[in-house]
Design a protein around this motif. Structure first.
Motif, short mmCIF file in Angstrom:
data_model
loop_
_atom_site.label_atom_id
_atom_site.label_comp_id
_atom_site.label_asym_id
_atom_site.label_seq_id
_atom_site.Cartn_x
_atom_site.Cartn_y
_atom_site.Cartn_z
N CYS A 1 0.87 -1.19 0.00
CA CYS A 1 0.00 0.00 0.00
C CYS A 1 0.90 1.23 0.00
O CYS A 1 1.66 1.44 0.94
CB CYS A 1 -0.93 0.03 1.22
SG CYS A 1 -1.83 1.61 1.33
N ARG B 1 0.12 4.27 0.38
CA ARG B 1 -0.25 5.26 1.41
C ARG B 1 0.32 4.86 2.76
O ARG B 1 0.81 5.70 3.50
CB ARG B 1 -1.77 5.39 1.49
CG ARG B 1 -2.45 5.82 0.19
CD ARG B 1 -2.48 7.32 0.01
NE ARG B 1 -3.18 8.02 1.08
CZ ARG B 1 -4.50 8.12 1.17
NH1 ARG B 1 -5.27 7.57 0.27
NH2 ARG B 1 -5.04 8.78 2.16
N CYS B 2 0.28 3.57 3.09
CA CYS B 2 0.86 3.09 4.35
C CYS B 2 2.37 2.99 4.26
O CYS B 2 3.05 2.96 5.29
CB CYS B 2 0.35 1.70 4.71
SG CYS B 2 -1.37 1.60 5.10
N TYR C 1 1.47 -5.77 2.93
CA TYR C 1 0.45 -6.52 3.66
C TYR C 1 0.45 -7.97 3.21
O TYR C 1 0.78 -8.25 2.05
CB TYR C 1 -0.94 -5.92 3.41
CG TYR C 1 -1.19 -4.67 4.21
CD1 TYR C 1 -1.60 -4.76 5.54
CD2 TYR C 1 -1.02 -3.41 3.64
CE1 TYR C 1 -1.81 -3.61 6.29
CE2 TYR C 1 -1.24 -2.26 4.38
CZ TYR C 1 -1.64 -2.37 5.70
OH TYR C 1 -1.86 -1.25 6.45
N CYS D 1 -6.44 -2.26 1.34
CA CYS D 1 -5.70 -1.85 2.54
C CYS D 1 -6.69 -1.53 3.65
O CYS D 1 -7.63 -0.75 3.43
CB CYS D 1 -4.84 -0.62 2.24
SG CYS D 1 -4.31 0.23 3.74
N GLU E 1 -6.40 0.32 6.17
CA GLU E 1 -6.33 1.73 6.58
C GLU E 1 -6.93 2.64 5.51
O GLU E 1 -7.62 3.60 5.82
CB GLU E 1 -4.87 2.16 6.80
CG GLU E 1 -4.21 1.56 8.02
CD GLU E 1 -4.84 2.06 9.32
OE1 GLU E 1 -5.15 3.27 9.40
OE2 GLU E 1 -5.03 1.24 10.23
N HIS E 2 -6.60 2.38 4.26
CA HIS E 2 -6.91 3.34 3.21
C HIS E 2 -7.97 2.88 2.22
O HIS E 2 -8.39 3.64 1.36
CB HIS E 2 -5.63 3.71 2.46
CG HIS E 2 -4.62 4.37 3.33
ND1 HIS E 2 -3.53 3.71 3.83
CD2 HIS E 2 -4.59 5.61 3.83
CE1 HIS E 2 -2.85 4.54 4.60
NE2 HIS E 2 -3.46 5.69 4.63
#
Ligand SMILES: [Zn+2]
Length: 519
Positions: free
Chosen positions: A127, A129-130, A134, A144, A146-147
């Motif tokens: 990801c 953004r992270c 994963y 993801c 989170e996003h």
């Protein structure tokens, strides 16, 4: 006395700072201010994490050079520290500070010398953004967690860090509390994770995938350091790990406490990866990791795209800095999630700050002007025992709340108990009636009024002292109005005194004036 080092995490600068980071800054600030007051040699670091691919992507979206975007946004974070009255001693920027580039390079080489770095092919779900990989099981419906974006499948040659080698050592250090994670359930969570066995993790990426942005791997220009690897080292590079041996030794190696304040989403990086990296490089570990929760707004995750974010700068502009600090310290449990609503914020402001604290200060200073020509009288007898008892209980509670258990709410509750007793003493003693009796020649009324006014000033002086780590601006403004000085160190000044010298109070000004949003 000891040496106390405290840091916040360093946030990405691809967006404006949000209220959650304000919480982290304020928590770390309270710790730093408290430790300075008790005489520790304290150093407080914050900064920005700039070597991330998200910055490259954000800059591309805005058609800016990455450097320009990073400079512009880092300034927002730096100015937020001023807006919130944060007392950080330093601010590190990982893409522009030479000491960080040199330190991260040096750190990498130390791990390499320890035999903990190796190169191999890697494929994973990434990801952007992270900035992390994963496993398929960790994704939610292939996205993801989170996003909620679909991660890229990435395959390339990377450097790996031999995390697996440190499983037993980390388990032991956690078991013996050499590294302590607060709250305790997070400590248990990380212990359980470590005991299951650790796997090596990738710590670089190709310079091509990083669009040439990031810190080059020493001796291999085709690779840059994985952003987490370089970012975590900021805690030592800022002190001068590679550039200032004396400062680094003073605040890291020889410090009695090394404390990281972080959010719960990045606990694994700080409680597993970072300690293992330090073990590899032969550097002492953090002593404490304090973990806070997340803030929501009206029960929903704060998000700029959903319009549910809360901008801390706008909040300070509307309500004042200490109203924001008060909400973050009083209405947010220090290690749990909390929900922001406009109503709860306004309620705290009106009920606690304006009606209780502001009112007690204002009526006290006004009465001393009206009844005693602005000079604080001496106490000639014992006044309200409830008020004196509440005020003399303050120091012990402060040390417990800010030093031992870490719960600023306990400190604020004790402070507001004094304020409640003060307001009650005024209501019950009826100074306006005493002043009338005094005018009729009642000597006893004079003594009682003197004592009340003295006790109010003395308890407000103690409240101002106690508020210094929490609401420093309010503490200063109270001291000015009361005409009292604040202690240099808390070795003195926290005890109740019946023998305060005759001082003149300043002009009564509202501490927490009426605001538009307040009803
Ligand atoms: Zn993500």
């Amino acid at each position: 006395m000891g040496t106390f080092y405290v840091t916040t995490a360093i946030p990405y600068v691809n967006a404006e700072p949000h209220l959650g980071f304000a919480l982290e800054l304020v928590q770390a600030d309270v710790l730093a201010r408290y430790h300075r007051l008790i005489g520790d040699d304290a150093f407080f670091l914050t900064g920005t994490d700039e070597n991330s691919l998200t910055n490259v992507l954000a800059a591309e979206r805005e058609s800016l050079a990455v450097r320009s975007l990073v400079d512009r946004n880092a300034e927002l974070f730096r100015s937020l520290t001023g807006t919130l009255g944060i007392s950080n001693d330093d601010f590190i920027r990982t893409a522009s500070d030479r000491r960080h580039l040199e330190g991260a390079t040096c750190f990498w080489q130390a791990c390499e010398r320890a035999g903990d770095l190796y190169r191999r092919a890697y494929q994973g779900l990434y990801c952007v953004r992270c900035e992390c990989f994963y496993t398929a099981e960790e994704l939610h419906d292939g996205r993801c967690p989170e996003h909620e974006i679909v991660p890229e499948t990435v395959e390339e040659e990377n450097y790996f860090f031999r995390l697996s080698r440190y499983t037993a050592q980390l388990a032991e250090l956690l078991e013996s509390r050499v590294v302590e994670i607060v709250p305790a359930f997070r400590h248990a969570e990380i212990q359980a994770f470590v005991v299951r066995g650790l796997t090596d993790f990738s710590i670089s990426r190709t310079a091509a995938r990083a669009r040439g942005w990031g810190i080059p791997v020493p001796g291999d220009p085709g690779q840059v350091m994985y952003v987490w690897f370089d970012a975590l080292t900021n805690y030592v590079t800022a002190l001068g790990y590679a550039t200032d041996a004396a400062c680094y030794r003073r605040y890291w190696t020889d410090a009695s406490r090394r404390v990281h304040v972080i959010g719960k989403d990045i606990l694994r990086f700080h409680a597993v990866y970072w300690p293992a990296m330090l073990l590899s490089a032969g550097i002492p570990l953090p002593t404490t990791i304090r973990v806070h929760g997340f803030l929501t707004r009206d029960g929903r995750r704060m998000s700029k795209t959903l319009g549910t974010g809360v901008n801390p700068v706008a909040l300070v502009r509307e309500w004042g800095v200490d109203a924001v600090r008060y909400w973050l310290l009083h209405d947010v449990p220090p290690t749990d999630d909390a929900d922001y609503t406009d109503e709860s914020f306004a309620r705290s402001y009106v009920a606690d700050l304006a009606n209780d604290l502001g009112n007690l200060l204002n009526r006290t200073v006004s009465m001393i002007h009206r009844y005693r020509g602005a000079v604080v009288p001496l106490a000639s007898r014992r006044g309200s025992s409830a008020l004196v008892t509440a005020a003399t209980a303050l120091p012990a509670t402060l040390h417990r709340a800010l030093g031992d258990v870490w719960d600023p709410r306990l400190a604020l509750d004790a402070i507001f108990a004094v304020i409640t007793c003060g307001n009650r003493a005024v209501d019950e003693t009826k100074p306006w009636a005493l002043a009338r009796a005094e005018g009729d020649g009642d000597v006893d009324a004079t003594l009682r009024l003197d004592t009340l006014l003295h006790d109010l000033v003395e308890s407000l002086r103690l409240v101002a002292e106690a508020l210094r780590p929490l609401l420093p601006d309010t503490a200063e403004r109270m001291a000015t109005q009361l005409g009292v000085g604040l202690a240099t160190r808390w070795t003195q000044g926290l005890e109740w005194s019946d023998t305060a010298t005759l001082t003149r109070v300043g002009e009564p000004l509202p501490l927490f004036p009426k605001r538009r949003g307040a009803r």
